[in-house]
Design a protein around this motif. Structure first.
Motif, mmCIF file in Angstrom:
data_model
loop_
_atom_site.group_PDB
_atom_site.id
_atom_site.type_symbol
_atom_site.label_atom_id
_atom_site.label_comp_id
_atom_site.label_asym_id
_atom_site.label_seq_id
_atom_site.Cartn_x
_atom_site.Cartn_y
_atom_site.Cartn_z
ATOM 1 N N ASN A 15 0.807 -1.208 0.000
ATOM 2 C CA ASN A 15 0.000 0.000 0.000
ATOM 3 C C ASN A 15 0.841 1.259 0.000
ATOM 4 N N ASN A 16 2.150 1.075 0.084
ATOM 5 C CA ASN A 16 3.031 2.242 0.230
ATOM 6 C C ASN A 16 3.658 2.555 -1.111
ATOM 7 N N ASN A 17 3.176 3.602 -1.760
ATOM 8 C CA ASN A 17 3.636 3.954 -3.100
ATOM 9 C C ASN A 17 4.496 5.198 -3.078
ATOM 10 N N ASN A 18 5.373 5.291 -2.085
ATOM 11 C CA ASN A 18 6.168 6.511 -1.920
ATOM 12 C C ASN A 18 6.990 6.844 -3.143
ATOM 13 N N ASN A 19 7.671 5.816 -3.658
ATOM 14 C CA ASN A 19 8.700 6.094 -4.632
ATOM 15 C C ASN A 19 8.206 5.958 -6.075
ATOM 16 N N GLY A 20 7.012 5.440 -6.236
ATOM 17 C CA GLY A 20 6.505 5.284 -7.592
ATOM 18 C C GLY A 20 5.580 6.409 -7.981
ATOM 19 N N ARG A 21 5.760 6.879 -9.190
ATOM 20 C CA ARG A 21 4.894 7.942 -9.687
ATOM 21 C C ARG A 21 3.738 7.320 -10.448
ATOM 22 N N LYS A 22 2.543 7.710 -10.123
ATOM 23 C CA LYS A 22 1.371 7.194 -10.794
ATOM 24 C C LYS A 22 1.011 8.109 -11.946
ATOM 25 N N GLN A 23 0.372 7.544 -12.933
ATOM 26 C CA GLN A 23 -0.074 8.340 -14.066
ATOM 27 C C GLN A 23 -1.102 9.356 -13.606
ATOM 28 N N ALA A 24 -1.012 10.564 -14.157
ATOM 29 C CA ALA A 24 -1.922 11.638 -13.753
ATOM 30 C C ALA A 24 -3.369 11.250 -14.034
ATOM 31 N N GLN A 25 -4.244 11.492 -13.061
ATOM 32 C CA GLN A 25 -5.663 11.237 -13.227
ATOM 33 C C GLN A 25 -6.404 12.555 -13.385
ATOM 34 N N ASN A 26 -7.445 12.526 -14.163
ATOM 35 C CA ASN A 26 -8.255 13.716 -14.393
ATOM 36 C C ASN A 26 -8.873 14.169 -13.071
ATOM 37 N N PRO A 27 -8.566 15.423 -12.607
ATOM 38 C CA PRO A 27 -9.121 15.883 -11.320
ATOM 39 C C PRO A 27 -10.644 15.855 -11.283
ATOM 40 N N TRP A 28 -11.267 16.205 -12.386
ATOM 41 C CA TRP A 28 -12.742 16.210 -12.408
ATOM 42 C C TRP A 28 -13.291 14.795 -12.228
ATOM 43 N N LYS A 29 -12.627 13.808 -12.843
ATOM 44 C CA LYS A 29 -13.067 12.422 -12.672
ATOM 45 C C LYS A 29 -12.890 11.960 -11.232
ATOM 46 N N LEU A 30 -11.808 12.426 -10.587
ATOM 47 C CA LEU A 30 -11.610 12.084 -9.178
ATOM 48 C C LEU A 30 -12.738 12.647 -8.319
ATOM 49 N N ILE A 31 -13.133 13.878 -8.615
ATOM 50 C CA ILE A 31 -14.216 14.505 -7.858
ATOM 51 C C ILE A 31 -15.531 13.768 -8.084
ATOM 52 N N MET A 32 -15.824 13.451 -9.344
ATOM 53 C CA MET A 32 -17.105 12.807 -9.684
ATOM 54 C C MET A 32 -17.138 11.335 -9.266
ATOM 55 N N SER A 33 -15.984 10.759 -8.983
ATOM 56 C CA SER A 33 -15.955 9.346 -8.584
ATOM 57 C C SER A 33 -16.403 9.136 -7.140
ATOM 58 N N LEU A 34 -16.497 10.218 -6.367
ATOM 59 C CA LEU A 34 -16.912 10.082 -4.972
ATOM 60 C C LEU A 34 -18.378 9.699 -4.877
ATOM 61 N N ASN A 35 -18.694 8.841 -3.905
ATOM 62 C CA ASN A 35 -20.100 8.520 -3.681
ATOM 63 C C ASN A 35 -20.762 9.597 -2.817
ATOM 64 N N ARG A 36 -22.045 9.449 -2.566
ATOM 65 C CA ARG A 36 -22.802 10.489 -1.858
ATOM 66 C C ARG A 36 -22.246 10.758 -0.469
ATOM 67 N N ALA A 37 -21.930 9.697 0.274
ATOM 68 C CA ALA A 37 -21.407 9.870 1.629
ATOM 69 C C ALA A 37 -20.060 10.578 1.619
ATOM 70 N N GLN A 38 -19.194 10.214 0.676
ATOM 71 C CA GLN A 38 -17.878 10.845 0.590
ATOM 72 C C GLN A 38 -17.997 12.327 0.252
ATOM 73 N N LYS A 39 -18.911 12.660 -0.658
ATOM 74 C CA LYS A 39 -19.096 14.063 -1.046
ATOM 75 C C LYS A 39 -19.594 14.895 0.134
ATOM 76 N N PHE A 40 -20.604 14.407 0.843
ATOM 77 C CA PHE A 40 -21.142 15.165 1.974
ATOM 78 C C PHE A 40 -20.113 15.295 3.094
ATOM 79 N N THR A 41 -19.330 14.244 3.319
ATOM 80 C CA THR A 41 -18.313 14.304 4.363
ATOM 81 C C THR A 41 -17.254 15.339 4.030
ATOM 82 N N PHE A 42 -16.801 15.313 2.782
ATOM 83 C CA PHE A 42 -15.772 16.280 2.403
ATOM 84 C C PHE A 42 -16.310 17.708 2.445
#
Length: 463
Positions: free
Chosen positions: A16-43
């Protein structure tokens, strides 16, 4: 920072520790829209809680000259109330954090928001400076509890791959609160007076309704409770885990306190006295101070969001170091120009970088936190760092009043010198930090409590 410990260390979970590896950039809007209802209200609730908390705090910053005039005191004396607020914040972080680790994040957070709203309302009725400073101390207790609870709740419920982006957005609740306070200052202070700003600032109590109805409890905390219930030692496990965290992670705790002291010196040292600098040293009127503050905080919101997102790609440490170095480069443009246009560019750029570094903090500090202590650790280290930096505005004000320029207090000189010293210290400290980007909080929590139960059994067997 640590040796071998019985408490789960994020470093031990390599998958679970991905300190040294760079992940491919993800679309910020897709990250926002991927949240479920509970996650959105909590944030949203966590963001609003921190925004309104900061909003109430910055009302004092903008009111310093007006409160000083009414109470017939120097601005540096009124700045003492800012110091008191910051000094009491660690108490709130400890009290509400321990409650959150024992009873969950939601209800302590609701009590906390009600407390700081009531203290804000009462501050507007303070008949003298003594009463005012007492109320600001109690407000500091409530303010100290809010960030840790809100950040833990948000970071624990969000997907690991989105932590960087939402960390940046969450922390900019601070800049958003600053922005709202500046707009309120513009609309109210010259027309109704400084007291009205505090009365209006009590409305965050409404947020409690949103949390009560729409926000679920932290899944990480619930996972811990399930492990503890299965062993029949909920209360005992909580006490034992607290003792073991303090025993095995005290070096990490001290390190994070020092790190947050530098971060808080960075923000308070550059921002708290800036409206006073603009008004009293440069002679700007309320409209000009408001416009500059709005421009600066727009830069802060953009910077925090972008840099938080970039920290998910390039790492927490690299992002912090680069943005702090850039902030140091913009100090002259922030303080030296006499033209409004140049100061606007400097303020935007500096706040972009300062809050860009800060945008990494919620994710970085929660990832550094021992899982059994996450309700307390991030908030307490943050607020103890605040305690160390609590006198920054007052120190700058006192020194500025001593070293005159053209017959006026030279606040700009002291803001610049203190900020550059702190920036250099923060870069050095960050170099020695560990990083646990994308660690799985739920697995970490379950494994940690199981290890605690095993340690308890071994102790009983030895007896």
């Amino acid at each position: 920072m640590e040796g071998n410990t019985a408490i789960t260390d994020p470093e031990s979970n390599s998958k679970n520790n991905n300190n040294n590896g760079r992940k491919q950039a993800q679309n910020p809007w897709k990250l926002i829209m991927s949240l479920n209802r509970a996650q959105k209200f909590t944030f949203i609730a966590a963001f609003l809680g921190w925004t309104l908390d900061a909003f109430d705090y910055f009302i004092v910053i903008f009111s310093v000259p007006f409160i000083a005039k009414e109470f017939n005191m120097e601005p540096s004396d009124i700045a003492g109330s800012i110091t008191i607020t910051l000094c009491f914040r660690p108490i709130g972080a400890a009290i509400f954090g321990l409650l959150a680790d024992r009873y969950g994040r939601r209800y302590p957070l609701m009590v906390d928001i009600i407390l700081y709203s009531v203290m804000e309302l009462a501050s507007g009725f303070a008949p003298n400076f003594l009463v005012f400073i007492i109320l600001r101390g109690i407000f500091g207790i409530a303010m100290g509890g809010e960030w840790g609870l809100g950040a833990a709740l948000a970071m624990e419920i969000l997907p690991p791959e989105s932590r960087g982006l939402f960390s940046g957005i969450l922390q900019q609740g601070y800049a958003t609160g600053f922005l709202l306070a500046s707009l309120l200052h513009f609309a109210v202070v010259d027309h109704i007076g400084w007291r009205a700003m505090f009365w209006i600032g009590s409305f965050p109590a409404i947020l409690v309704i949103i949390i009560r109805v729409f926000v679920p409890e932290s899944p990480t905390w619930k996972a811990q409770q399930n492990v503890r219930k299965s062993t029949g030692s909920t209360g005992k496990a909580w006490l034992q885990s607290t003792k073991l965290v303090l025993k095995h992670h005290w070096r990490r705790f001290i390190y994070c306190v020092l790190l947050m002291a530098c971060f808080n010196f960075l923000s308070h040292g550059t921002q708290d006295l800036y409206p006073t600098f603009l008004k009293l040293q440069l002679g700007y009127d309320t409209t000009q101070v408001t416009i500059l503050t709005v421009i600066a905080n727009i830069g802060a919101i953009i910077g925090g969001t972008i840099c938080g997102y970039l920290s998910q790609l390039y790492g927490r440490k690299v992002t912090i170091i680069i943005t702090v170095i850039l902030a140091a480069c913009f100090i002259p443009l922030y303080l030296l120009p006499k033209s409004f246009a140049s100061l606007s560019v400097g303020a935007f750029a500096l706040y972009f970088c300062v809050q860009g570094a800060w945008g990494v903090v919620p994710a970085h500090l929660n990832e550094l936190s021992p899982p059994e202590f996450r309700g307390t650790f991030p908030g307490l280290t943050y607020q103890l760092g605040n305690l160390i930096s609590a006198s920054s505005a007052q120190i700058e004000a006192k020194l500025g009043e001593r070293f005159k320029k053209d017959g006026k207090s030279n606040y700009g000189l002291t803001i610049g010198i203190l900020s550059l010293i702190v920036m250099a210290s923060l870069v050095v400290l960050t170099l020695f930090s560990k990083e646990y980007k994308n660690v799985n909080f739920i697995e970490q929590a379950e494994q940690g409590d199981l290890e605690i139960n095993e340690e308890e059994k071994l102790k009983e067997e030895k007896k």
